[in-house]
Structure formats: C-alpha cells, structure tokens
Design a protein around this motif. Sequence first.
Motif, PDB file in Angstrom:
ATOM      1  N   ALA A 299      33.591 124.676  75.344  1.00 35.19           N
ATOM      2  CA  ALA A 299      33.123 124.330  73.996  1.00 35.19           C
ATOM      3  C   ALA A 299      32.365 125.492  73.364  1.00 35.19           C
ATOM      4  CB  ALA A 299      32.238 123.086  74.062  1.00 35.19           C
ATOM      5  N   ALA A 300      31.534 126.175  74.161  1.00 37.10           N
ATOM      6  CA  ALA A 300      30.772 127.316  73.635  1.00 37.10           C
ATOM      7  C   ALA A 300      31.703 128.449  73.216  1.00 37.10           C
ATOM      8  CB  ALA A 300      29.778 127.808  74.684  1.00 37.10           C
ATOM      9  N   ILE A 301      32.752 128.686  73.986  1.00 36.03           N
ATOM     10  CA  ILE A 301      33.709 129.744  73.648  1.00 36.03           C
ATOM     11  C   ILE A 301      34.416 129.430  72.334  1.00 36.03           C
ATOM     12  CG2 ILE A 301      35.908 130.779  74.346  1.00 36.03           C
ATOM     13  CD1 ILE A 301      34.892 130.595  77.256  1.00 36.03           C
ATOM     14  N   PHE A 302      34.868 128.185  72.190  1.00 34.47           N
ATOM     15  CA  PHE A 302      35.551 127.810  70.953  1.00 34.47           C
ATOM     16  C   PHE A 302      34.593 127.833  69.763  1.00 34.47           C
ATOM     17  CE2 PHE A 302      38.937 126.190  73.696  1.00 34.47           C
ATOM     18  CZ  PHE A 302      40.059 126.524  72.944  1.00 34.47           C
ATOM     19  N   LEU A 303      33.349 127.412  69.974  1.00 33.53           N
ATOM     20  CA  LEU A 303      32.372 127.424  68.882  1.00 33.53           C
ATOM     21  C   LEU A 303      32.073 128.849  68.441  1.00 33.53           C
ATOM     22  CD1 LEU A 303      30.373 126.011  67.010  1.00 33.53           C
ATOM     23  CD2 LEU A 303      28.700 126.040  68.885  1.00 33.53           C
ATOM     24  N   LEU A 304      31.916 129.748  69.395  1.00 32.97           N
ATOM     25  CA  LEU A 304      31.653 131.145  69.056  1.00 32.97           C
ATOM     26  C   LEU A 304      32.823 131.740  68.276  1.00 32.97           C
ATOM     27  CD1 LEU A 304      29.889 133.666  69.267  1.00 32.97           C
ATOM     28  CD2 LEU A 304      30.895 134.099  71.524  1.00 32.97           C
TER      29      LEU A 304
END
Length: 341
Positions: A309-314
């Motif tokens: 989720a953090a990768i996609f959000l970034l």
Amino acid sequence: MVGRLVQMILPPASREAVMGDLAESCRSPGQLAAEGLRSVPPLVAEQARRASRLPVIGLQLFILFACLGGFELDRAGKVVTNAACAALPMGLAMVGLLLRNIYRSEDNPVRQGFFDALTAALCVVAQQTMMHVLIAAGHVDPAWALSRSLIVLACLSFPILWTLGAMENPDAVRRKPAQPLFSDYNQFVQRTRVRNRAEMAALAMIIGVSGYFLARFQPPVAPLGWSFLTGYACILVYLALRGAARPAPLDADSATVRALYETELNRQSRQRRLMWWFWFVPLFAGLMTNLVMYGVSKEQPLRIVGGIAAIFLLGYLIERLHRDRRLAIHLKLNNLAAVPA
C-alpha cells in the motif's frame, strides 16, 4: 505598534485587505487588537487549505518519515520502535512546514524551498534537543533519541525537501504572461537555470551524505546504495550539461521563440517527472526491502500489505504531482498563442 503586531500574525495573502478593513472599522488600539486576533484563526485555516497541496504534503511525510528511520527494521531488544522515534520529529517538522505554507510570500521558488527545508531541519533539531534534555533528566528512555546513523540519514531530507519546495506552484505556471513573448521566455530560461543549479546542489549533498553513511555505517544494502550514488552522479552530469532550458537566439522571430518555448516547457516537464521518480527510487527500494520482503520472510501479512500500500501510495503522489503540473503547463501552452511578440 498594535497594528504592526496584528499585521505580523495575519497571513500575507490576506494581510492588506484585512488591515484596511480593520483601520476603517476600529476606533481604538484595543478594538484593533481584539478584532485582529478574532480574524486570525479563520484566515489561517483558509490559507492553510488554499496553500497546502495533497501531493506535496504526502511526499513531505514520506521524505521525513523515511529519512528519520521510520521504515527501518527495529533492532532486537529496543524498547521503542523506529516508527515511534521518527513520528515525533516528523510531526513537529510538518507543523513547521504547514506554517511556512500559511505565511509564505510570493518569492523565488528555489529560495522558498530552501527555507522550507531549513524550517523542517530546525524543527527536528529542536525536537531532538528537547529529547536529549529529557533523557539527561531521566524522564525519557534514551531509546527515544535518534541514533547516530539515523541522524546522518535524516540529513538526506534537507536536499529532497528543498527540491520539492522549489517546484513552482501550478497557479504560477499556468498564469498568462503579462509581457512580450521574448521577455517571458528569457525569464523562464533564468528560472530553469536557477532551479537546475539548486537540483545539482541537492544532488551533490545527497551524494556526499549518502557516501559518508555507506562508508561509515556499512549497512547490508551498501552495494545497492553505491549503485544508486553512481546513478545520482550520472544525473548530476546530465543536469550540468543539459538541465537548463536553451536560450532563444537574439535574432529569432516570434514563431521561433514560441516553438522553442513550447519545446522547452514540454522537455522540462518530462525532465521533472523523471527526476522525481529518480529521487524516490531509494525509498521504493527501502519499502520493498524493509516491509514487503521482510514481511514475506517473517510471514507477516500485515507488514506485506502495508508495504504494498505504501509503494502504491508513493507512486500515486508522484504521479499526482506531475499531473497537476502537466495540466498547468497545458494551460500555459494555450496562453502562449495570445502573447504578443
């Protein structure tokens, strides 16, 4: 005296209009102070809403949390998690950046970005100083202070925050030129030259700090880190050679200048997009290593999901930042047709 104090605490964007209204309606210094103080909270809230951009705030959070070690793996036996240690200075730095947004004046974006980064750095230093005072007094566990390696890592946030803050506001990009085309293009060339030098300085800082970090602390990902530094060095050379916009020939006609302007606007837009992805490549690698891959090795589904989720959000924040700027450039290109030569 009272008027000056009230003027100082009002956001610059509404200062002139509000002070004019107060001067007409207030009959005494006390009334001026009371009405002025009553006006501040809603004006500050409105300016915070208008001046704050979601992609910028999100990327600032990622930058600070990562550079303060929030995504680092916790050492065995440590009573305080790295995420908790990073959250406190990050929160104070974000408050400082929010106040910068509220009280920002129209100025050189590169200078504004520098003071954004400086504000965040001073907030982190103040928080850590207070933490060490509390630790010395025995009120706080020493684990709440950043380690030496994380202090060095935190220095990387300065150049990245600087370049992020140095980006022109989309409203300024799309603004219709108020001067002849040739003069407007020359100003554009000057702005890109200044920003290019700032990015080169930021890259040099990152190479220096990262090189020291890798050589001094020798983390497990050191080979990957050195490869990133090689890439940064190549980008630095490219910016030195071709980063800035090309100046227009002195004898160029309006059609030539307009075509060159459009070409350079598009080239600078593509360059900014690639640069921002490149700035965050190490963070993507860190998220993949410390969250996703570590979660897989330890069979921790929550860590895996959080990392993905953090990768996609970034990635979304980077693309959203570019999309907003790209839309502003599209409007700028439409406005160029109406600019006199």
